[in-house]
Design a protein around this motif. Sequence first.
Motif, mmCIF file in Angstrom:
data_model
loop_
_atom_site.group_PDB
_atom_site.id
_atom_site.type_symbol
_atom_site.label_atom_id
_atom_site.label_comp_id
_atom_site.label_asym_id
_atom_site.label_seq_id
_atom_site.Cartn_x
_atom_site.Cartn_y
_atom_site.Cartn_z
ATOM 1 N N PRO B 219 -102.424 -53.868 42.514
ATOM 2 C CA PRO B 219 -102.538 -53.140 41.248
ATOM 3 C C PRO B 219 -102.240 -51.655 41.462
ATOM 4 C CG PRO B 219 -104.722 -53.647 42.104
ATOM 5 C CD PRO B 219 -103.741 -54.146 43.114
ATOM 6 N N THR B 220 -100.976 -51.263 41.343
ATOM 7 C CA THR B 220 -100.602 -49.865 41.556
ATOM 8 C C THR B 220 -99.306 -49.558 40.815
ATOM 9 O OG1 THR B 220 -100.311 -48.133 43.222
ATOM 10 C CG2 THR B 220 -99.315 -50.261 43.722
ATOM 11 N N GLN B 221 -98.712 -48.390 41.133
ATOM 12 C CA GLN B 221 -97.475 -47.928 40.527
ATOM 13 C C GLN B 221 -96.423 -47.787 41.618
ATOM 14 O OE1 GLN B 221 -100.615 -47.529 38.063
ATOM 15 N NE2 GLN B 221 -100.621 -46.327 39.909
ATOM 16 N N ILE B 222 -95.134 -47.938 41.237
ATOM 17 C CA ILE B 222 -94.051 -47.701 42.193
ATOM 18 C C ILE B 222 -93.085 -46.653 41.639
ATOM 19 C CG2 ILE B 222 -94.160 -49.946 43.332
ATOM 20 C CD1 ILE B 222 -91.750 -50.810 41.598
ATOM 21 N N CYS B 223 -92.449 -45.928 42.573
ATOM 22 C CA CYS B 223 -91.561 -44.839 42.175
ATOM 23 C C CYS B 223 -90.649 -44.472 43.347
ATOM 24 C CB CYS B 223 -92.416 -43.623 41.791
ATOM 25 S SG CYS B 223 -91.498 -42.186 41.226
ATOM 26 N N VAL B 224 -89.388 -44.181 43.062
ATOM 27 C CA VAL B 224 -88.492 -43.606 44.071
ATOM 28 C C VAL B 224 -88.099 -42.212 43.586
ATOM 29 C CG1 VAL B 224 -86.286 -43.772 45.268
ATOM 30 C CG2 VAL B 224 -87.665 -45.814 44.914
#
Lengths: 305, 455
Positions: B219-224
């Motif tokens: 349960p988290t966020q992803i980002c590049v």
Amino acid sequence: MVNETELKSLIENILQDMVGKQEQQPEQVQEEVVAQATAEATTTASTTCTVASDACLPDITKVDVKTELLVDEPYDQEGYLQMKQKTPARIGVGRAGARFKTATSVRFRADHAAAQDAVFSYVDEDFVKKNGFTAVETMCANKDEYITRPDFGRQFSEEMKQEIKAACGTPQVQIVIGDGLSSAAVEANIEDILPAIKQGLQMHNINVDNVLFVKHCRVPAMDVIGEVTNSDVVCLLIGERPGLVTAESMSAYIAYKPTVDMPEARRTVISNIHSGGTTPVEAGAHIADLIKKMLDKKASGLDLK
Amino acid sequence: MILNTMLFDKKYEFKTLNEVMAKANEEKSGDMLAGLAAESAEERVAAKAVLSKITLEELRNNPAVPYEEDEVTRIIQDSVNEKIYQELKDWTVEEFREWILDENTTGEQIKRASRGITSEMVAAVTKLMSNLDLVYGAKKIRISAHCNTTIGKEGTLSFRLQPNHPTDDPDGIVASIMEGLSYGAGDAVIGLNPVDDSTESVVRVLKKFDEVKKKYEIPTQICVLAHVTTQMEAIRQGAPTDLVFQSIAGSEKGNTAFGISGDLIEEARQLALRQGTASGPNVMYFETGQGAELSSNAHLGVDQLTMEARCYGFARKYEPYLVNTVVGFIGPEYLYDSKQVIRAGLEDHFMGKLSGIPMGCDACYTNHMKADQNDVESLAILLAEAGCNFFIGVPHGDDVMLNYQSLGYHEAPALRQLLGLKPIEEFDEWLQKMDFVDANGKLKAKAGDASTLLV
């Protein structure tokens, strides 16, 4: 150190000395004995230690972190080691509670120390002399001013400009070496990269004569040198800001007829030059080809594409 | 507006409010490089004395950069709630400072006030705060935001897991992710600084992140963290994106140097809301740092602290999920040593919260700065105590791509245990399910063993 036998005989000697002190309580006697023995042992120890000093701990910076797994009883040791092969990041380091293990924290500090020393130390003057470079310096008075005043690191005094002009004349290609943020990078790479560049250029009948060494050098210092010498191409080899993986990384900034305040896009950059990245010999050959191309096309940087 | 004062029988006359603002700053090498710093310790104090008597209305009416000339100024001024501003405008900076610190002033009251003030007011009050003031004031203010999970709740401390790799090798990146997860880092976001800024590469990494997130049900966020335009293209090509990242500046000129404008950021936000993978509503991630404007010659004669506050005023409009100052990354010509970095870290965190944004910090340093790991550990303890939303964590504190040092993954459990803090709730439950921590946050045997995720 004092071994057990030695300590035992020391205590025996002291006990003999103490015979006659019958009025003292046995406990007190014992305490005094231990205290005295410890004191004598310490004195003895310092000499014994000197004898043992031939032994030497191994160099922790020689440990290949990619193959060292410090997690206690890992679930999948083989798999973990394979993971470590995929990245130079410090993983599989284990822990002491929620903190780092001693070995990895000492290694981290060693790598940081190397990086800091590379920034705050100077390229050896003998190194500059031995290689026959012409030594000049920018307007910075010292290292501290160098790191806080980037504007001074790109300017030369009038006298210095005259010296540059006198030493270099107007060569077709001017090679410049700058200490930048890593003196270690200069000392580690220059003696390999320079012959490779010279050799490459000679194949195109281009000669490199006087090589400049600039102390307290920022990249735009090459633009001043370009204007002073009126060279067609200036190539600056400069120490990069060190990371912990290596303190010896160097970059080459090359420009066709550089001028002060020109757009950064006119520079062609080759970075990550060190034994673990693009090797200096490899980079040198590549740089020579680039310089030839710039001379042919009369352009550099984005204009070259 | 009075810009003159006597101090030790000497008269100090300042020409502009910007000069007072700059000279009232604690010593920073960047202000010296810009030629804006106080010339003596006494002049610095004289400027603070003058600033303390300036009213909030005077600060509103004299923005650091004129309204007509600068988009950031317009965004800040236009977002002011006029009703709240009317209540506050007669306060001096001195009164504003003491109201924030008053034991009867609550975090909710400060949050309401933050809607009626400009970034120049935020900067001004910060210049009169000591380090402990900055911790004490910031601790009252909690700013939370929701993307897939909620960050910034009371009693939580989150970490961005930063699995950077010198060649963006997917297996190498995943190895660093697994290591970080096993220590409890990654509840704020799993976010990579890519070497290769091409859309193709960004799409590839985002897909890999999504695969990892789904495989382990994290349960988290992803980002590049590529340029915003690259991420927008990646979203259009269908890449799974929770958060859209961009570095921002405190002046329009600075933002132009970053290749952005307010309209572009809004366009990116709308795209992320419509085509991104997050629940939202907070889908933006911004990074800042004192000195960024000067480094692109876009500071317009304004000191670096005021420019930094203006970044937060700009950021607020786009309702971010994460904002962090990359405080020690910029180098010693802007923040000379550990003392200046620690001060700037505390200032930025306080200013972010007072601006109403969910604030974190990359407690970090470069190798040409007079600072080491001890210094950023100290800053982290201070900021965690001040209620900082999140930090950046990298393997053993060493970022092998950006070549600087930040906090290590180990700092996540260490700081949480030390100060009785928890990760974001769903993430905490996940850590317990994976057997990395117990219900009290104590590390279990599997913690720190990334190979337990090799299944």
